[in-house]
Design a protein around this motif. Structure first.
Motif, PDB file in Angstrom:
ATOM      1  N   PHE A   1      14.277 -56.093  -7.938  1.00  0.00           N
ATOM      2  CA  PHE A   1      13.038 -55.936  -7.209  1.00  0.00           C
ATOM      3  C   PHE A   1      13.020 -56.938  -6.170  1.00  0.00           C
ATOM      4  N   LEU A   2      13.669 -58.138  -6.417  1.00  0.00           N
ATOM      5  CA  LEU A   2      13.628 -59.332  -5.281  1.00  0.00           C
ATOM      6  C   LEU A   2      14.816 -58.809  -4.154  1.00  0.00           C
ATOM      7  N   PHE A   3      15.709 -58.229  -4.867  1.00  0.00           N
ATOM      8  CA  PHE A   3      16.816 -57.912  -3.904  1.00  0.00           C
ATOM      9  C   PHE A   3      16.323 -56.707  -3.020  1.00  0.00           C
ATOM     10  N   ARG A   4      15.678 -55.780  -3.640  1.00  0.00           N
ATOM     11  CA  ARG A   4      14.996 -54.749  -3.097  1.00  0.00           C
ATOM     12  C   ARG A   4      14.242 -54.928  -1.821  1.00  0.00           C
ATOM     13  N   ILE A   5      13.528 -56.195  -2.105  1.00  0.00           N
ATOM     14  CA  ILE A   5      12.580 -56.540  -1.161  1.00  0.00           C
ATOM     15  C   ILE A   5      13.405 -57.148   0.058  1.00  0.00           C
ATOM     16  N   TYR A   6      14.461 -57.859  -0.173  1.00  0.00           N
ATOM     17  CA  TYR A   6      15.357 -58.535   0.738  1.00  0.00           C
ATOM     18  C   TYR A   6      15.937 -57.337   1.654  1.00  0.00           C
ATOM     19  N   TRP A   7      16.353 -56.013   0.883  1.00  0.00           N
ATOM     20  CA  TRP A   7      16.575 -55.120   1.636  1.00  0.00           C
ATOM     21  C   TRP A   7      15.916 -54.367   2.524  1.00  0.00           C
ATOM     22  N   ALA A   8      14.553 -54.390   2.107  1.00  0.00           N
ATOM     23  CA  ALA A   8      13.592 -53.796   3.004  1.00  0.00           C
ATOM     24  C   ALA A   8      13.689 -54.394   4.125  1.00  0.00           C
ATOM     25  N   PHE A   9      14.111 -55.783   4.616  1.00  0.00           N
ATOM     26  CA  PHE A   9      14.079 -56.420   5.601  1.00  0.00           C
ATOM     27  C   PHE A   9      15.505 -56.188   6.551  1.00  0.00           C
ATOM     28  N   VAL A  10      16.622 -56.122   5.642  1.00  0.00           N
ATOM     29  CA  VAL A  10      17.763 -55.872   6.317  1.00  0.00           C
ATOM     30  C   VAL A  10      18.305 -54.531   6.352  1.00  0.00           C
ATOM     31  N   GLY A  11      17.773 -53.745   5.644  1.00  0.00           N
ATOM     32  CA  GLY A  11      18.161 -52.226   5.668  1.00  0.00           C
ATOM     33  C   GLY A  11      17.771 -51.252   6.732  1.00  0.00           C
ATOM     34  N   ASN A  12      17.685 -50.046   6.424  1.00  0.00           N
ATOM     35  CA  ASN A  12      17.314 -49.054   7.552  1.00  0.00           C
ATOM     36  C   ASN A  12      15.841 -49.027   7.212  1.00  0.00           C
TER      37      ASN A  12
END
Lengths: 249, 371
Positions: A94-105
C-alpha cells in the motif's frame, strides 16, 4: 490489437477528447492505462487480502481443537504468522502504491481521489448507477475507472486499507510491546477506540466491509467485461484498455 | 497522627527488628521488580523520610478493592497500613466514625496541604447533583473535589475509579463517572481491576512512598510495571493457544486437560493486568488457572462488551441487535450482497438476451449497440 505508446499519454495527448480522465471517450480503440507496477500491486494485494481474510477469520473463530501434546502442533502460531506476514506485505504494498500515485500516470492517482466538488463526477456516478439499475440502455466509455467504481475503490481500498493497516498494526503493537515502533506509531489507536477488544471488533468489521467490496468488485468487473463497451478484466493483466465500438461518447 | 516520625521509627516502635525491616525492604524491592541494588535505597528512604499521609475515600463501590488490599502478602497489608503509609482517613478501615472521622480529614488536609496522597475507591455519580452517593451528609462529589484540591497526587483504585465499572455500565442511571473526568488538574494513577491485585495495590503505594514520585505510567495512566502486558502474554496456557488446543465447552476433555480458554470467551488476549504473573492470594492461583476465562475486569467498559463466554464482542453499542457479532453482521451482509449480485446477474443476462433478440428482429430503438 494495438496500444497507444504510454509515453504519448503524458507528452502529447491525442487530438481527440479521448483520454481525459473521468470523461467519456471517443474513437480510440486501445489505451495503455495500468502500468506494470499497478498491475503487480493489484494482484499482490488480492493475494494478500485473501490470506489476511482467511487467517483473520480463523484467528477470531479458530479451527477445532487438535489432540496430543501441545508441542506437536503450532496451528494458531502458523495462522497468526501467515496473518502478520501477509499484513506486512499488504502494508508495504500500500505504501508503494501511494508512492506510485505520485510517480505513475494519472490513472494511478484515481484510487486516492474522490472528486467530491466536481459536478461532472456526480453526474457520471448517477448515470453509471442508472446503468446498473437497468435504466440506461448503454453505458458510457471510460479509460480509467468509471465514477461509480472510483467511488467504491476510494472507500473500500483507499480508506479501507488505511483503516485496516492502522487498526492491524495497533493490535500487533500489543504483542510487540510498549516501546516498539508499532506501539509508538499505532498504539494510540487502542484507547481511542475504547480498548483492545473494541479494536479487534472494528478490525473484523473492516474485514467484512472489504469482503463485501470484493464480491461486488469481482462481479462488476466480469459483468462489465461482458456487457459494457470496454475491456475490464484483461486490462488488469495487460494494462491495455480496449473498446468494443467506435461510437463517440 | 504520626507527625514527623519516619517509617523506620514506626516499625521499630511496633516491635519489628532491624533484620525483619531489611527483609521487608528486599521483599518490597522484589515485588516492585527492582534489582538488589535498590534495597539500600529503600531502607534509606524509610529511615529518613517522614510518612506520607494517605486519605482513602470511598464513592460508589462495593469495597472489593479494600478487601483485596487487606489481603496483600508482599508487603503485608498490616505493614503498609500500620507502618508505611499513614492511612489517616479510610472510613471503612478506621476505628473512629462520624464527626470524629470527618474532623481527621480536615486536619490532615490543612496540616499536609499539597503533600498528601488521595486514594479513591469507587466513583462519584453526577446525576441529581451527586445525590446518589452521600458521605457524611454531603454528596461524595463534593468531598472528592474538596480533598483533591490540595492533594499531591490521586490514586484511582480499581475499575470504578479508573473506568466507571458496573455502576457506569449502560444505561448508567446515576451517571457514575470515573475520577479522571472529575478531577482534571492533578496527576492521576489508574490501578484498574475489579478488584486490583493486592500486591499491585501495595506495590504502587510502596513505590510512591519510598521513591517519592509517581511510577512510570502508560498511555492510559496505568503503572507500566503492572499493566504493560496482557494476561495472554504470560499465561501458562499459552502453549495450548499456539498449538490450537482449546476448551470447546466447559465440560469437555480439553477443559479437563487445561487447554486454552480462548474459545469460551477468555479475555486474556485483550486485558492488561498482572494476574498471570503475580496471581492472587499470595500467588496461589488466578481465574484461568482455576479453569475459567479472564473476564477482562481491568479493561475499560468490560460490562458493556458482550458475553464473557464468547470470543467476538456483540455490537449492541454500535446499533446492532444484542446478539450480533461482527461475523453475524458480516455474514448477513455478505449473503445479502451475494444474493443481490446473483439477482443482478440474472437480470443482466435476461436484458442482454432480450436486447440481442430485439436487435435481430425489428431493429433497435436505442442509439447504439451495446455489445
Amino acid at each position: 490489437m494495438t496500444s497507444i505508446d504510454p509515453a504519448s499519454l503524458h507528452t502529447a495527448p491525442p487530438a481527440l477528447p479521448a483520454t481525459i480522465d473521468g470523461e467519456p471517450v471517443g474513437r480510440v480503440s486501445a489505451v495503455y492505462v495500468y502500468e506494470a507496477p499497478v498491475r503487480l500491486w493489484h494482484w499482490t494485494n488480492a493475494a494478500a487480502i485473501s490470506v489476511l481474510a482467511l487467517t483473520g477469520y480463523l484467528i477470531g473463530q479458530p479451527l477445532p481443537t487438535l489432540s496430543g501434546e501441545a508441542s506437536q502442533h503450532y496451528v494458531m502460531g502458523t495462522i497468526r504468522f501467515l496473518h502478520f506476514s501477509a499484513g506486512y506485505i499488504f502494508a508495504v504494498g500500500f505504501l508503494f502504491r501511494i508512492y506510485w500515485a505520485f510517480v505513475g500516470n494519472h490513472h494511478a492517482r484515481q484510487l486516492f481521489i474522490l472528486p467530491f466538488w466536481s459536478r461532472a463526477y456526480w453526474r457520471g456516478l448517477f448515470e453509471e448507477a442508472r446503468w446498473y439499475f437497468f435504466l440506461e440502455a448503454k453505458p458510457k466509455k471510460y479509460v480509467g475507472h468509471n465514477p461509480l467504481a472510483q467511488f467504491a475503490m476510494f472507500w473500500a481500498i483507499g480508506v479501507g486499507s488505511v483503516f485496516m493497516i492502522v487498526t492491524g498494526f495497533a493490535l500487533y503493537s500489543e504483542g510487540a510491546g510498549p516501546g516498539s515502533w508499532q506501539d509508538h506509531l499505532f498504539g494510540w489507536v487502542i484507547p481511542l477506540l475504547g480498548g483492545s477488544l473494541d479494536v479487534h471488533t472494528w478490525h473484523r468489521l473492516g474485514m467484512w466491509a472489504i469482503l463485501l467490496f470484493i464480491i461486488v468488485h469481482v462481479y462488476a468487473a466480469i459483468r462489465e467485461d461482458i456487457m459494457s463497451r470496454q475491456s475490464i478484466v484483461s486490462t488488469m493483466v495487460s494494462g491495455v484498455r480496449t473498446f468494443k465500438d467506435d461510437d463517440p461518447d | 497522627m504520626a507527625g514527623l516520625e519516619t517509617f523506620y521509627e514506626v516499625m521499630r516502635r511496633q516491635g519489628i527488628t532491624r533484620r525483619s525491616f531489611l527483609k521487608y525492604c528486599s521483599l518490597t524491592a522484589a515485588a516492585l521488580g527492582l534489582g538488589p541494588e535498590f534495597v539500600p535505597q529503600i531502607a534509606h528512604a524509610m529511615e529518613t523520610k517522614p510518612r506520607t499521609p494517605v486519605l482513602w475515600l470511598h464513592g460508589l463501590e462495593c469495597t472489593c478493592c479494600s478487601e483485596s488490599f487487606i489481603r496483600s502478602a508482599h508487603p503485608l497489608a498490616k505493614d503498609v497500613v500500620l507502618s508505611m503509609i499513614s492511612l489517616d482517613y479510610d472510613d471503612t478501615l478506621m476505628a473512629s466514625a462520624g464527626h470524629q472521622a470527618e474532623a481527621i480529614l480536615q486536619e490532615v488536609m490543612e496540616k499536609y496541604k499539597g503533600n498528601y496522597i488521595l486514594a479513591v475507591e469507587g466513583n462519584p455519580p453526577l446525576n441529581e447533583d451527586g445525590m446518589y452517593c452521600i458521605i457524611g451528609g454531603k454528596p461524595f462529589l463534593d468531598q472528592l473535589r474538596m480533598v483533591a484540591k490540595d492533594a499531591k497526587a490521586v490514586i484511582s483504585w480499581g475499575s470504578c475509579a479508573s473506568h466507571g465499572c458496573v455502576q457506569a455500565a449502560r444505561p448508567n442511571p446515576t451517571r457514575a463517572t470515573p475520577v479522571h473526568e472529575v478531577i482534571t488538574d492533578k496527576p492521576i494513577i489508574k490501578v484498574p481491576g475489579c478488584p486490583p491485585i493486592a500486591e499491585v495495590m501495595t506495590g504502587v503505594i510502596t513505590y510512591m512512598l519510598t521513591f517519592d514520585r509517581m511510577p512510570e505510567l502508560d498511555r492510559q495512566g496505568r503503572p507500566k510495571m503492572f499493566y504493560s502486558q496482557r494476561i495472554h502474554d504470560k499465561c501458562y496456557r499459552r502453549p495450548h493457544f499456539d498449538a490450537g488446543q482449546f476448551v470447546e465447552s466447559f465440560d469437555d476433555e480439553g477443559a479437563r486437560k487445561g487447554y486454552c480458554l480462548y474459545k469460551v470467551g477468555c479475555k486474556g488476549p485483550t486485558t492488561y493486568n498482572a494476574c498471570s504473573t503475580v496471581r492472587w492470594n499470595e500467588g496461589t492461583s488466578f481465574p484461568i488457572q482455576a479453569g475459567h476465562g479472564c473476564i477482562g475486569c481491568s479493561e475499560d467498559g468490560f460490562w458493556d462488551k458482550g458475553s464473557w463466554y464468547a470470543r467476538l464482542t456483540d455490537l449492541h453499542g454500535v446499533g446492532f441487535g444484542i446478539e450480533s457479532t461482527a461475523d453475524r453482521v458480516g455474514l448477513g451482509a455478505a449473503a445479502a450482497v451475494g444474493g443481490a449480485v446473483a439477482l443482478h446477474a440474472a437480470v443482466s443476462a435476461l436484458k442482454r438476451a432480450q436486447h440481442k433478440h430485439g436487435n435481430g428482429s425489428n431493429g433497435s430503438s436505442h442509439t447504439g449497440d451495446a455489445a
